[in-house]
Design a protein around this motif. Structure first.
Motif, PDB file in Angstrom:
ATOM      1  N   GLN A 130       0.793  -1.011   0.227  1.00  0.00           N
ATOM      2  CA  GLN A 130      -0.174  -0.154   0.125  1.00  0.00           C
ATOM      3  C   GLN A 130       0.810   1.346  -0.041  1.00  0.00           C
ATOM      4  OE1 GLN A 130      -3.076  -1.795  -0.773  1.00  0.00           O
ATOM      5  NE2 GLN A 130      -3.666   0.052  -0.039  1.00  0.00           N
ATOM      6  N   VAL A 131       2.138   1.170   0.598  1.00  0.00           N
ATOM      7  CA  VAL A 131       2.749   2.464   0.880  1.00  0.00           C
ATOM      8  C   VAL A 131       3.986   2.452  -0.158  1.00  0.00           C
ATOM      9  CG1 VAL A 131       4.434   3.789   2.413  1.00  0.00           C
ATOM     10  CG2 VAL A 131       2.132   2.804   3.123  1.00  0.00           C
ATOM     11  N   PHE A 132       4.530   1.404  -0.561  1.00  0.00           N
ATOM     12  CA  PHE A 132       5.771   1.149  -1.067  1.00  0.00           C
ATOM     13  C   PHE A 132       5.596   0.752  -2.559  1.00  0.00           C
ATOM     14  CE2 PHE A 132       7.454   1.351   3.088  1.00  0.00           C
ATOM     15  CZ  PHE A 132       8.144   2.461   3.024  1.00  0.00           C
ATOM     16  N   ASP A 133       4.482   0.114  -2.805  1.00  0.00           N
ATOM     17  CA  ASP A 133       3.657  -0.245  -4.070  1.00  0.00           C
ATOM     18  C   ASP A 133       4.679  -1.341  -4.727  1.00  0.00           C
ATOM     19  OD1 ASP A 133       1.951   0.106  -6.031  1.00  0.00           O
ATOM     20  OD2 ASP A 133       3.224   1.281  -7.307  1.00  0.00           O
ATOM     21  N   TYR A 134       5.064  -2.262  -4.074  1.00  0.00           N
ATOM     22  CA  TYR A 134       5.897  -3.460  -4.384  1.00  0.00           C
ATOM     23  C   TYR A 134       4.580  -4.400  -4.991  1.00  0.00           C
ATOM     24  CZ  TYR A 134      10.587  -2.414  -2.357  1.00  0.00           C
ATOM     25  OH  TYR A 134      11.650  -2.040  -2.035  1.00  0.00           O
ATOM     26  N   ASP A 135       5.046  -5.249  -6.041  1.00  0.00           N
ATOM     27  CA  ASP A 135       4.246  -6.185  -6.692  1.00  0.00           C
ATOM     28  C   ASP A 135       4.064  -7.392  -5.787  1.00  0.00           C
ATOM     29  OD1 ASP A 135       6.130  -7.973  -7.517  1.00  0.00           O
ATOM     30  OD2 ASP A 135       6.128  -6.641  -9.261  1.00  0.00           O
ATOM     31  N   TYR A 136       3.152  -8.333  -5.786  1.00  0.00           N
ATOM     32  CA  TYR A 136       3.003  -9.554  -4.818  1.00  0.00           C
ATOM     33  C   TYR A 136       4.202 -10.484  -4.969  1.00  0.00           C
ATOM     34  CZ  TYR A 136      -1.623  -7.940  -3.643  1.00  0.00           C
ATOM     35  OH  TYR A 136      -2.621  -7.213  -3.022  1.00  0.00           O
ATOM     36  N   ALA A 137       4.742 -10.484  -6.188  1.00  0.00           N
ATOM     37  CA  ALA A 137       6.107 -11.331  -6.259  1.00  0.00           C
ATOM     38  C   ALA A 137       7.304 -10.733  -5.613  1.00  0.00           C
ATOM     39  CB  ALA A 137       6.396 -11.601  -7.878  1.00  0.00           C
ATOM     40  N   GLU A 138       7.174  -9.503  -5.640  1.00  0.00           N
ATOM     41  CA  GLU A 138       8.474  -8.936  -4.794  1.00  0.00           C
ATOM     42  C   GLU A 138       8.261  -9.233  -3.464  1.00  0.00           C
ATOM     43  OE1 GLU A 138      10.050  -5.248  -7.452  1.00  0.00           O
ATOM     44  OE2 GLU A 138       7.851  -5.011  -6.706  1.00  0.00           O
ATOM     45  N   ILE A 139       6.895  -8.696  -2.735  1.00  0.00           N
ATOM     46  CA  ILE A 139       6.575  -8.987  -1.510  1.00  0.00           C
ATOM     47  C   ILE A 139       6.875 -10.426  -1.015  1.00  0.00           C
ATOM     48  CG2 ILE A 139       4.778  -8.675   0.245  1.00  0.00           C
ATOM     49  CD1 ILE A 139       3.516  -6.646  -1.510  1.00  0.00           C
ATOM     50  N   ALA A 140       6.386 -11.309  -1.748  1.00  0.00           N
ATOM     51  CA  ALA A 140       6.500 -12.814  -1.361  1.00  0.00           C
ATOM     52  C   ALA A 140       8.257 -13.199  -1.266  1.00  0.00           C
ATOM     53  CB  ALA A 140       6.056 -13.610  -2.625  1.00  0.00           C
ATOM     54  N   THR A 141       9.089 -12.627  -2.142  1.00  0.00           N
ATOM     55  CA  THR A 141      10.256 -12.679  -1.841  1.00  0.00           C
ATOM     56  C   THR A 141      10.853 -12.266  -0.510  1.00  0.00           C
ATOM     57  OG1 THR A 141      10.787 -13.061  -4.266  1.00  0.00           O
ATOM     58  CG2 THR A 141      12.620 -12.397  -2.983  1.00  0.00           C
ATOM     59  N   ILE A 142      10.553 -11.174  -0.275  1.00  0.00           N
ATOM     60  CA  ILE A 142      10.899 -10.256   0.969  1.00  0.00           C
ATOM     61  C   ILE A 142      10.553 -10.932   2.138  1.00  0.00           C
ATOM     62  CG2 ILE A 142      10.720  -8.271   2.052  1.00  0.00           C
ATOM     63  CD1 ILE A 142      10.576  -6.698  -0.515  1.00  0.00           C
ATOM     64  N   VAL A 143       9.224 -11.411   2.206  1.00  0.00           N
ATOM     65  CA  VAL A 143       8.873 -11.857   3.629  1.00  0.00           C
ATOM     66  C   VAL A 143       8.895 -13.597   3.751  1.00  0.00           C
ATOM     67  CG1 VAL A 143       7.238  -9.929   3.854  1.00  0.00           C
ATOM     68  CG2 VAL A 143       6.470 -11.862   2.764  1.00  0.00           C
ATOM     69  N   GLY A 144       9.205 -14.224   2.545  1.00  0.00           N
ATOM     70  CA  GLY A 144       9.356 -15.585   2.503  1.00  0.00           C
ATOM     71  C   GLY A 144       8.073 -16.252   2.642  1.00  0.00           C
ATOM     72  N   LYS A 145       6.925 -15.800   1.736  1.00  0.00           N
ATOM     73  CA  LYS A 145       5.673 -16.311   1.853  1.00  0.00           C
ATOM     74  C   LYS A 145       5.302 -16.330   0.090  1.00  0.00           C
ATOM     75  CE  LYS A 145       4.412 -15.953   6.143  1.00  0.00           C
ATOM     76  NZ  LYS A 145       4.375 -17.213   7.035  1.00  0.00           N
ATOM     77  N   SER A 146       4.247 -17.165   0.043  1.00  0.00           N
ATOM     78  CA  SER A 146       3.883 -17.298  -1.618  1.00  0.00           C
ATOM     79  C   SER A 146       3.145 -15.926  -1.889  1.00  0.00           C
ATOM     80  CB  SER A 146       3.073 -18.316  -1.855  1.00  0.00           C
ATOM     81  OG  SER A 146       1.959 -18.356  -1.152  1.00  0.00           O
ATOM     82  N   ALA A 147       3.082 -15.462  -3.278  1.00  0.00           N
ATOM     83  CA  ALA A 147       2.380 -14.528  -3.675  1.00  0.00           C
ATOM     84  C   ALA A 147       1.091 -14.597  -3.280  1.00  0.00           C
ATOM     85  CB  ALA A 147       2.486 -14.394  -5.232  1.00  0.00           C
ATOM     86  N   GLU A 148       0.378 -15.738  -3.542  1.00  0.00           N
ATOM     87  CA  GLU A 148      -1.244 -15.886  -3.037  1.00  0.00           C
ATOM     88  C   GLU A 148      -1.422 -15.658  -1.607  1.00  0.00           C
ATOM     89  OE1 GLU A 148      -5.047 -16.156  -3.299  1.00  0.00           O
ATOM     90  OE2 GLU A 148      -3.743 -15.880  -4.859  1.00  0.00           O
ATOM     91  N   ASN A 149      -0.254 -16.245  -0.804  1.00  0.00           N
ATOM     92  CA  ASN A 149      -0.518 -16.187   0.723  1.00  0.00           C
ATOM     93  C   ASN A 149      -0.431 -14.305   1.059  1.00  0.00           C
ATOM     94  OD1 ASN A 149      -0.557 -16.642   3.567  1.00  0.00           O
ATOM     95  ND2 ASN A 149       1.138 -17.489   3.298  1.00  0.00           N
ATOM     96  N   CYS A 150       0.390 -13.943   0.422  1.00  0.00           N
ATOM     97  CA  CYS A 150       0.614 -12.234   0.482  1.00  0.00           C
ATOM     98  C   CYS A 150      -0.610 -11.708   0.220  1.00  0.00           C
ATOM     99  CB  CYS A 150       1.743 -11.949  -0.421  1.00  0.00           C
ATOM    100  SG  CYS A 150       3.559 -12.271   0.544  1.00  0.00           S
ATOM    101  N   ARG A 151      -1.405 -12.087  -0.865  1.00  0.00           N
ATOM    102  CA  ARG A 151      -2.676 -11.556  -0.983  1.00  0.00           C
ATOM    103  C   ARG A 151      -3.700 -11.805   0.096  1.00  0.00           C
ATOM    104  NH1 ARG A 151      -3.402 -10.184  -6.583  1.00  0.00           N
ATOM    105  NH2 ARG A 151      -1.887 -10.747  -8.015  1.00  0.00           N
ATOM    106  N   GLN A 152      -3.867 -12.962   0.775  1.00  0.00           N
ATOM    107  CA  GLN A 152      -4.680 -13.149   1.888  1.00  0.00           C
ATOM    108  C   GLN A 152      -4.266 -12.531   3.112  1.00  0.00           C
ATOM    109  OE1 GLN A 152      -4.016 -17.284   2.137  1.00  0.00           O
ATOM    110  NE2 GLN A 152      -5.423 -17.878   0.145  1.00  0.00           N
TER     111      GLN A 152
END
Length: 344
Positions: A130-152
């Motif tokens: 919401q603030v830094f506008d990362y896409d879900y694939a990038e977020i998944a790599t950063i937090v160590g979760k899947s992209a779908e999990n990050c959406r949830q």
């Protein structure tokens, strides 16, 4: 090809403000955020000794975010047992306008306080998206979760937060006008003037951390908030002379207060009385603030173009340590229960 020390420093400086912004949004602490950024740099530097990191920006953001998640998890118990209200450390405008330039409207103390409702992983995913506008694939790599999990996780985080307010912060010129009206009304003991500038939905938070006397619960409504502020004006500024420096706090109008030395005797008498009343010695911070020129309090406002929506008062000395001590040449605005019209 292996980077030189100079190249490593150049890369780090390039992303330093982004890394600080992520860490401060996550932790709500200036000093902890700076520590996380420095620790990430040292770890990256050590990794570069073994092999060149192809994407240092992604690597550093991952290091900082994961360190922040770990710190938040260890801090949760401390915040649950925190004495009174917990507020983020105020981020003060510095003399270098480029410093913290990555920060934006999401830095308001009100917004950071809302984020306390989220778990560490929810906070990380929410901010990165919401603030830094990362896409879900990038977020998944950063937090160590899947992209779908990050959406949830993001969906869950949004459910935990109230709807964003319909008002938007006003351009800087208009909040300054509102702040000037607010400040003058407070200093003049003008109840009617305060009621005119406070929103019907005004909320006031104070954070003393159990070290300085403060309200332990939020205050709601213009009448109650105005009475509290005028109580400070009458009971504190008549005893303690303060040098006030207007500044920006988390992107909104605010002020920093420093104690004046010429009333040291009165302060000592007040401290002695407080020692007898309370074994915790809540007045002990006065002497240190006087001797070292340290900030005694910070007040941040959330303003629209016509009124004040929120007031955050931080008097916990541990949350003011990062604020520069008062410069001998910086007289500020001296108040002591004395009307000061037109000072801003």
């Amino acid at each position: 090809m292996k980077r030189s020390v100079a190249q490593l420093e150049t890369v780090f400086q390039q992303y330093k403000q982004l890394l600080f912004s992520i860490a401060y949004h996550m932790l709500g602490s200036v000093m902890d955020a700076e520590d996380c950024v420095q620790e990430a740099f040292l770890q990256w530097y050590a990794s570069e000794e073994k092999e060149t990191i192809e994407n240092p920006k992604a690597y550093l953001c991952t290091l900082v975010t994961r360190r922040c998640i770990d710190r938040l998890r260890s801090a949760q118990t401390q915040r649950e047992t925190y004495f009174g209200l917990w507020l983020p450390e105020p981020l003060i405008e510095t003399t270098d306008p480029s410093e913290h330039s990555e920060l934006n409207e999401s830095l308001s103390l009100a917004f950071l306080l809302l984020l306390e409702r989220l778990s560490p992983i929810e906070r990380a995913v929410f901010l990165l998206r919401q603030v830094f506008d990362y896409d879900y694939a990038e977020i998944a790599t950063i937090v160590g979760k899947s992209a779908e999990n990050c959406r949830q996780i993001l969906h869950r985080a949004r459910r935990h937060l109230p709807a964003r307010p319909t008002h938007t912060p006003a351009p800087h010129a208009k909040p300054r006008q509102v702040f000037t009206q607010f400040f003058q009304a407070c200093m003049n003991g003008d109840m009617e003037g305060l009621l005119q500038v406070l929103s019907d939905e005004i909320v006031l938070h104070t954070d003393g951390g159990g070290k300085v006397r403060a309200a332990r619960h939020p205050l709601y409504g213009p009448d109650r908030v105005a009475r509290y502020l005028l109580g400070i004006q009458q009971n504190v500024f008549h005893v303690i002379k303060v040098a006030i420096r207007p500044t920006l706090i988390n992107g909104q109008p605010g002020l920093i207060g420093y104690l004046e030395e010429d009333l040291e005797k009165k302060l000592q008498l007040r401290q002695e009385r407080e020692r007898k009343e309370n074994s915790k010695k809540p007045g002990a911070w006065h002497q240190r603030a006087l001797e070292k020129g340290e900030a005694a309090f910070a007040i941040g406002l959330v303003c629209t173009d016509k009124e004040v929506q929120e007031i955050d008062i931080i008097v916990n000395p541990e949350k003011l340590r990062h604020i520069p001590a008062r410069n001998g040449d910086d007289t500020g605005i001296i108040v002591g229960g004395i009307p000061t019209p037109g000072v801003l």
